[in-house]
Scaffold this active site. Structure first.
Site, PDB file in Angstrom:
ATOM      1  N   MET A  93       0.819  -1.224   0.000  1.00  0.00           N
ATOM      2  CA  MET A  93       0.000   0.000   0.000  1.00  0.00           C
ATOM      3  C   MET A  93       0.847   1.265   0.000  1.00  0.00           C
ATOM      4  SD  MET A  93      -2.873  -1.392  -0.118  1.00  0.00           S
ATOM      5  CE  MET A  93      -3.876  -2.773   0.390  1.00  0.00           C
ATOM      6  N   ILE A  95       2.808   4.032  -2.922  1.00  0.00           N
ATOM      7  CA  ILE A  95       3.066   4.317  -4.342  1.00  0.00           C
ATOM      8  C   ILE A  95       4.562   4.537  -4.534  1.00  0.00           C
ATOM      9  CG2 ILE A  95       2.650   5.991  -6.206  1.00  0.00           C
ATOM     10  CD1 ILE A  95      -0.229   6.234  -5.145  1.00  0.00           C
ATOM     11  N   LEU A  96       5.126   3.875  -5.542  1.00  0.00           N
ATOM     12  CA  LEU A  96       6.564   3.942  -5.782  1.00  0.00           C
ATOM     13  C   LEU A  96       6.871   5.048  -6.792  1.00  0.00           C
ATOM     14  CD1 LEU A  96       6.983   0.095  -5.941  1.00  0.00           C
ATOM     15  CD2 LEU A  96       7.969   1.572  -4.169  1.00  0.00           C
ATOM     16  N   ASN A 110       1.920  -5.923 -10.168  1.00  0.00           N
ATOM     17  CA  ASN A 110       1.033  -5.611  -9.037  1.00  0.00           C
ATOM     18  C   ASN A 110      -0.318  -6.291  -9.233  1.00  0.00           C
ATOM     19  OD1 ASN A 110      -0.012  -4.073  -6.728  1.00  0.00           O
ATOM     20  ND2 ASN A 110      -1.123  -2.833  -8.239  1.00  0.00           N
ATOM     21  N   HIS A 112      -4.254  -5.791  -8.459  1.00  0.00           N
ATOM     22  CA  HIS A 112      -5.224  -4.761  -8.066  1.00  0.00           C
ATOM     23  C   HIS A 112      -6.620  -5.390  -8.049  1.00  0.00           C
ATOM     24  CE1 HIS A 112      -6.844  -0.802  -7.429  1.00  0.00           C
ATOM     25  NE2 HIS A 112      -7.785  -1.107  -8.305  1.00  0.00           N
ATOM     26  N   ASP A 153      -1.417   2.210 -11.023  1.00  0.00           N
ATOM     27  CA  ASP A 153      -2.281   1.226 -11.705  1.00  0.00           C
ATOM     28  C   ASP A 153      -2.348   1.454 -13.218  1.00  0.00           C
ATOM     29  OD1 ASP A 153      -2.913  -0.013  -9.245  1.00  0.00           O
ATOM     30  OD2 ASP A 153      -4.511   1.424  -8.876  1.00  0.00           O
ATOM     31  N   GLU A 180     -10.780 -14.925  -3.607  1.00  0.00           N
ATOM     32  CA  GLU A 180     -10.883 -16.379  -3.823  1.00  0.00           C
ATOM     33  C   GLU A 180     -11.013 -16.741  -5.301  1.00  0.00           C
ATOM     34  OE1 GLU A 180     -13.031 -17.666   0.367  1.00  0.00           O
ATOM     35  OE2 GLU A 180     -14.196 -17.686  -1.477  1.00  0.00           O
TER      36      GLU A 180
HETATM   37  C1  GAR Z   1      -5.717  -7.375  -1.937  1.00  0.00           C
HETATM   38  O1  GAR Z   1      -7.088  -7.377  -2.204  1.00  0.00           O
HETATM   39  C2  GAR Z   1      -4.965  -6.613  -3.009  1.00  0.00           C
HETATM   40  O2  GAR Z   1      -5.478  -6.815  -4.292  1.00  0.00           O
HETATM   41  C3  GAR Z   1      -5.171  -5.191  -2.571  1.00  0.00           C
HETATM   42  O3  GAR Z   1      -5.063  -5.246  -1.171  1.00  0.00           O
HETATM   43  C4  GAR Z   1      -5.423  -6.552  -0.680  1.00  0.00           C
HETATM   44  C5  GAR Z   1      -4.276  -7.107   0.124  1.00  0.00           C
HETATM   45  O4  GAR Z   1      -4.612  -8.318   0.737  1.00  0.00           O
HETATM   46  N1  GAR Z   1      -4.226  -4.309  -3.183  1.00  0.00           N
HETATM   47  C6  GAR Z   1      -4.496  -3.054  -3.517  1.00  0.00           C
HETATM   48  O5  GAR Z   1      -5.557  -2.518  -3.314  1.00  0.00           O
HETATM   49  C7  GAR Z   1      -3.366  -2.313  -4.216  1.00  0.00           C
HETATM   50  N2  GAR Z   1      -3.839  -1.131  -4.867  1.00  0.00           N
HETATM   51  P1  GAR Z   1      -3.505  -9.373   1.198  1.00  0.00           P
HETATM   52  O6  GAR Z   1      -2.504  -8.637   2.082  1.00  0.00           O
HETATM   53  O7  GAR Z   1      -4.289 -10.372   1.993  1.00  0.00           O
HETATM   54  O8  GAR Z   1      -2.856  -9.977  -0.012  1.00  0.00           O
END
Ligand code: GAR
Length: 206
Positions: A93, A95-96, A110, A112, A153, A180
């Site tokens: 979480m 931004i690079l 990544n 998303h 993104d 899932e």
């Molecule tokens: C995931 O749903 C991922 O896609 C999202 O955060 C969650 C992390 O869950 N990422 C973003 O929103 C990036 N923009 P996790 O730590 O259980 O993998």
């Protein structure tokens, strides 16, 4: 056999990291090997998952490095000293900067939790993405794996998978279904695809 060394960057629960660990165990991820897990949050449960799987795990926080630039410099040192070839953002979480993304051009992917270009870019992360999808009233959402460039993104799409919204969904229920039915499948698949491509590029140069 030669493999691409993979680093996974995380910030939270790490269920996508777990999907990568499982894919490595069952042989679905074989062109790359998980070599390093880095969290920008020292208390992320993902670090626990990494340790349990016997993987090297580091916490590098922005506060400890005096801000974003110092954070990225420390991160680059950690990645380059271990000869990491592919970086997977799995619930990372932060931004690079362009300095970072250019240094690893076509080597960062990544996951998303929406079908890009919907519900993506600055401010769309985690549960907020699903809140926005439900507020808009879309009937289909899903997940996207894409290359990472300087636009949040905005990099080239690698894989996408659609998931139906159901009547009565809450953001939490929808988030879980998207994980899932989409994320945990397409992230390992994309990691394998990109590792195989990088391996092939490397071998054709030697
Ligand atoms: C995931 O749903 C991922 O896609 C999202 O955060 C969650 C992390 O869950 N990422 C973003 O929103 C990036 N923009 P996790 O730590 O259980 O993998």
């Amino acid at each position: 056999m030669n493999r691409i060394k993979i680093a996974v960057l995380v910030s939270g629960g790490g269920t996508n990291l777990q999907a990568l660990i499982d894919a490595q165990k069952n042989g679905k991820l074989h062109s790359g090997e998980l070599a390093l897990i880095v969290s920008n949050k020292p208390d992320a449960y993902a670090l626990e998952r990494a340790k349990r799987a016997g993987l090297e795990a580091l916490a590098i926080s922005r506060a400890d490095c005096g801000g974003q630039e110092g954070f990225e410099t420390s991160l680059m040192e950690a990645l380059d000293s271990r000869r990491i070839g592919l970086i997977v953002l799995a619930g990372f979480m932060s931004i690079l900067s362009a300095r970072f993304t250019k240094h690893y051009e076509n080597r960062i992917i990544n996951i998303h939790p929406s079908l890009i270009p919907s519900f993506c870019g600055k401010g769309f992360y985690g549960l907020r993405v699903h809140e926005a999808a439900l507020a808009y009233g879309v009937k289909v959402t899903g997940a996207t794996v894409h290359y990472v460039n300087e636009i949040p993104d905005g990099g080239k799409i690698i894989l996408q998978k659609a998931v139906y919204v159901q009547p009565g969904d809450t953001p939490e229920i929808l988030q879980r279904r998207v994980m899932e039915q989409a994320e945990w499948l397409i992230l390992p698949e994309a990691a394998e695809l990109v590792s195989a491509k990088l391996l092939n590029d490397k071998e054709s140069k030697t």
